[in-house]
Design a protein around this motif. Structure first.
Motif, PDB file in Angstrom:
ATOM      1  N   SER A  42       0.818  -1.218   0.000  1.00 51.79           N
ATOM      2  CA  SER A  42       0.000   0.000   0.000  1.00 51.79           C
ATOM      3  C   SER A  42       0.850   1.266   0.000  1.00 51.79           C
ATOM      4  CB  SER A  42      -0.917   0.017   1.229  1.00 51.79           C
ATOM      5  OG  SER A  42      -1.856  -1.031   1.166  1.00 51.79           O
ATOM      6  N   VAL A  43       0.460   2.241  -0.794  1.00 53.09           N
ATOM      7  CA  VAL A  43       1.122   3.544  -0.827  1.00 53.09           C
ATOM      8  C   VAL A  43       0.435   4.463   0.183  1.00 53.09           C
ATOM      9  CG1 VAL A  43       1.666   5.560  -2.239  1.00 53.09           C
ATOM     10  CG2 VAL A  43       1.759   3.259  -3.242  1.00 53.09           C
ATOM     11  N   ILE A  44       1.230   5.051   1.066  1.00 52.30           N
ATOM     12  CA  ILE A  44       0.662   5.861   2.143  1.00 52.30           C
ATOM     13  C   ILE A  44       1.071   7.338   2.021  1.00 52.30           C
ATOM     14  CG2 ILE A  44       0.197   4.050   3.814  1.00 52.30           C
ATOM     15  CD1 ILE A  44       3.475   6.011   3.768  1.00 52.30           C
ATOM     16  N   LYS A  48       7.035  13.390   2.745  1.00 51.48           N
ATOM     17  CA  LYS A  48       6.732  14.608   3.509  1.00 51.48           C
ATOM     18  C   LYS A  48       5.254  14.973   3.501  1.00 51.48           C
ATOM     19  CE  LYS A  48      11.391  16.408   2.792  1.00 51.48           C
ATOM     20  NZ  LYS A  48      11.892  15.867   4.058  1.00 51.48           N
ATOM     21  N   ASN A  49       4.432  14.137   2.923  1.00 47.93           N
ATOM     22  CA  ASN A  49       2.973  14.349   3.012  1.00 47.93           C
ATOM     23  C   ASN A  49       2.288  12.999   3.206  1.00 47.93           C
ATOM     24  OD1 ASN A  49       3.685  13.606   0.385  1.00 47.93           O
ATOM     25  ND2 ASN A  49       1.967  14.665  -0.537  1.00 47.93           N
ATOM     26  N   LEU A  50       2.460  12.467   4.398  1.00 46.78           N
ATOM     27  CA  LEU A  50       1.938  11.143   4.735  1.00 46.78           C
ATOM     28  C   LEU A  50       0.426  11.174   4.907  1.00 46.78           C
ATOM     29  CD1 LEU A  50       4.580  10.224   7.469  1.00 46.78           C
ATOM     30  CD2 LEU A  50       4.595   9.505   5.069  1.00 46.78           C
ATOM     31  N   ASN A  51      -0.194  10.079   4.531  1.00 46.91           N
ATOM     32  CA  ASN A  51      -1.633   9.910   4.771  1.00 46.91           C
ATOM     33  C   ASN A  51      -1.784   9.195   6.113  1.00 46.91           C
ATOM     34  OD1 ASN A  51      -4.331   9.028   4.830  1.00 46.91           O
ATOM     35  ND2 ASN A  51      -4.435   8.908   2.606  1.00 46.91           N
ATOM     36  N   LYS A  56      -2.981   4.595   9.888  1.00 47.84           N
ATOM     37  CA  LYS A  56      -3.702   4.072  11.057  1.00 47.84           C
ATOM     38  C   LYS A  56      -4.556   2.864  10.688  1.00 47.84           C
ATOM     39  CE  LYS A  56      -4.010   8.432  13.633  1.00 47.84           C
ATOM     40  NZ  LYS A  56      -4.932   9.491  14.133  1.00 47.84           N
ATOM     41  N   ALA A  57      -5.176   2.920   9.517  1.00 48.30           N
ATOM     42  CA  ALA A  57      -6.049   1.820   9.079  1.00 48.30           C
ATOM     43  C   ALA A  57      -5.270   0.532   8.822  1.00 48.30           C
ATOM     44  CB  ALA A  57      -6.803   2.231   7.816  1.00 48.30           C
ATOM     45  N   LEU A  58      -3.997   0.668   8.456  1.00 48.90           N
ATOM     46  CA  LEU A  58      -3.175  -0.514   8.177  1.00 48.90           C
ATOM     47  C   LEU A  58      -2.699  -1.204   9.464  1.00 48.90           C
ATOM     48  CD1 LEU A  58      -1.019   0.834   5.198  1.00 48.90           C
ATOM     49  CD2 LEU A  58      -2.739  -0.978   5.101  1.00 48.90           C
ATOM     50  N   LYS A  59      -2.727  -0.477  10.581  1.00 48.81           N
ATOM     51  CA  LYS A  59      -2.375  -1.021  11.900  1.00 48.81           C
ATOM     52  C   LYS A  59      -1.024  -1.744  11.908  1.00 48.81           C
ATOM     53  CE  LYS A  59      -7.225  -1.558  13.191  1.00 48.81           C
ATOM     54  NZ  LYS A  59      -8.310  -2.479  13.623  1.00 48.81           N
ATOM     55  N   PRO A  60       0.041  -1.034  11.602  1.00 45.39           N
ATOM     56  CA  PRO A  60       1.368  -1.666  11.579  1.00 45.39           C
ATOM     57  C   PRO A  60       1.875  -1.972  12.992  1.00 45.39           C
ATOM     58  CG  PRO A  60       1.587   0.689  11.300  1.00 45.39           C
ATOM     59  CD  PRO A  60       0.107   0.395  11.260  1.00 45.39           C
ATOM     60  N   ASP A  61       2.761  -2.954  13.065  1.00 44.58           N
ATOM     61  CA  ASP A  61       3.456  -3.234  14.326  1.00 44.58           C
ATOM     62  C   ASP A  61       4.652  -2.301  14.500  1.00 44.58           C
ATOM     63  OD1 ASP A  61       1.851  -5.569  14.983  1.00 44.58           O
ATOM     64  OD2 ASP A  61       2.892  -6.544  13.308  1.00 44.58           O
TER      65      ASP A  61
END
Length: 241
Positions: A42-44, A48-51, A56-61
């Motif tokens: 997934s591209v987030i 310098k302009n993060l979504n 948050k929806a991807l819930k990374p560790d």
């Protein structure tokens, strides 16, 4: 472990260390290597302009960021919800510890050490070269170069070049006049996309300088990338004999 990388060179490094697309679940749009492995990641946003919502929806560790490439406020926001490893790589020694840290964190100690040894083996081949004066340009209008406290400066030094701006910090603005003491001027492919026309422009003002386009990834992508640059560095050094 599900990981989001906010740094192009670290995304490449994670794959080189043996992680899969099931483990690397998010990347920036500038994470382009290895191209054949990124299709399902997934591209987030950009570095310098993060979504933030998508992250948050991807819930990374784990999220891996970089002090220079990512915006402090974005990183601090993500730290409220997730474990974030903030990297800071300014020289080859930092790169060694980056790979060692990632190896320990991901259970990839052996392969990380192999990459570190390969990098030092490659750069050792250039250690006896007489230093040639150079300037490395990363931007135009205004021209910008690199100072002593940058990763690019250290790599230039390791392959036999003396940065004429070694008394400057970070990324100073310079003039054409400032370039006159350089024997070699390197125009990087990134972040500004220098082309042959830019060589032609500079050559008119600096007729005695030897000006080359260089691959910005080879000089600025820390992590495992240096282990793949032996041939590229050798060819560049030979051109500058």
């Amino acid at each position: 472990m599900k990981i989001i990388s906010l740094v192009p060179s670290i995304t490449e490094t994670l794959f080189d260390l043996g992680l899969s697309e099931n483990e690397i679940i998010g990347r920036t749009k500038f994470c382009i290597h290895p191209a054949n492995r990124l299709k399902n990641v997934s591209v987030i946003g950009g570095t310098k302009n993060l979504n933030i919502t998508k992250i948050k929806a991807l819930k990374p560790d784990l999220i891996i960021a970089n002090k220079e490439e990512n915006i402090k406020e974005d990183v601090e926001e993500l730290q409220k919800y997730f474990k974030v490893l903030v990297t800071n790589v300014s020289n080859l020694e930092d790169n060694y510890y980056l790979l060692k840290t990632l190896g320990n964190l991901l259970g990839k100690q052996e392969i990380a050490q192999k990459f570190n040894l390969k990098i030092y083996e490659i750069l050792a081949k250039f250690s006896t070269l007489e230093k040639k004066k150079c300037a490395y340009l990363i931007w135009k209008n205004p021209y910008m170069t690199v100072g002593f406290d940058t990763f690019i400066h250290d790599i230039l030094d390791k392959i036999g070049f003396q940065n004429i701006f070694k008394d400057h910090k970070r990324y100073p603005e310079i003039s054409v006049e400032d370039l006159k003491t350089a024997d070699y001027i390197f125009l990087s492919s990134e972040p500004f996309p220098f082309r042959q026309k830019h060589i032609d422009e500079l050559q008119k003002e600096l007729p005695d300088a030897k000006i080359f386009l260089v691959d910005g990834e080879s000089f600025s992508w820390y992590g495992t990338r240096l282990a793949k640059c032996e041939g590229y560095f050798q060819n560049l050094v030979e051109k500058c004999q």
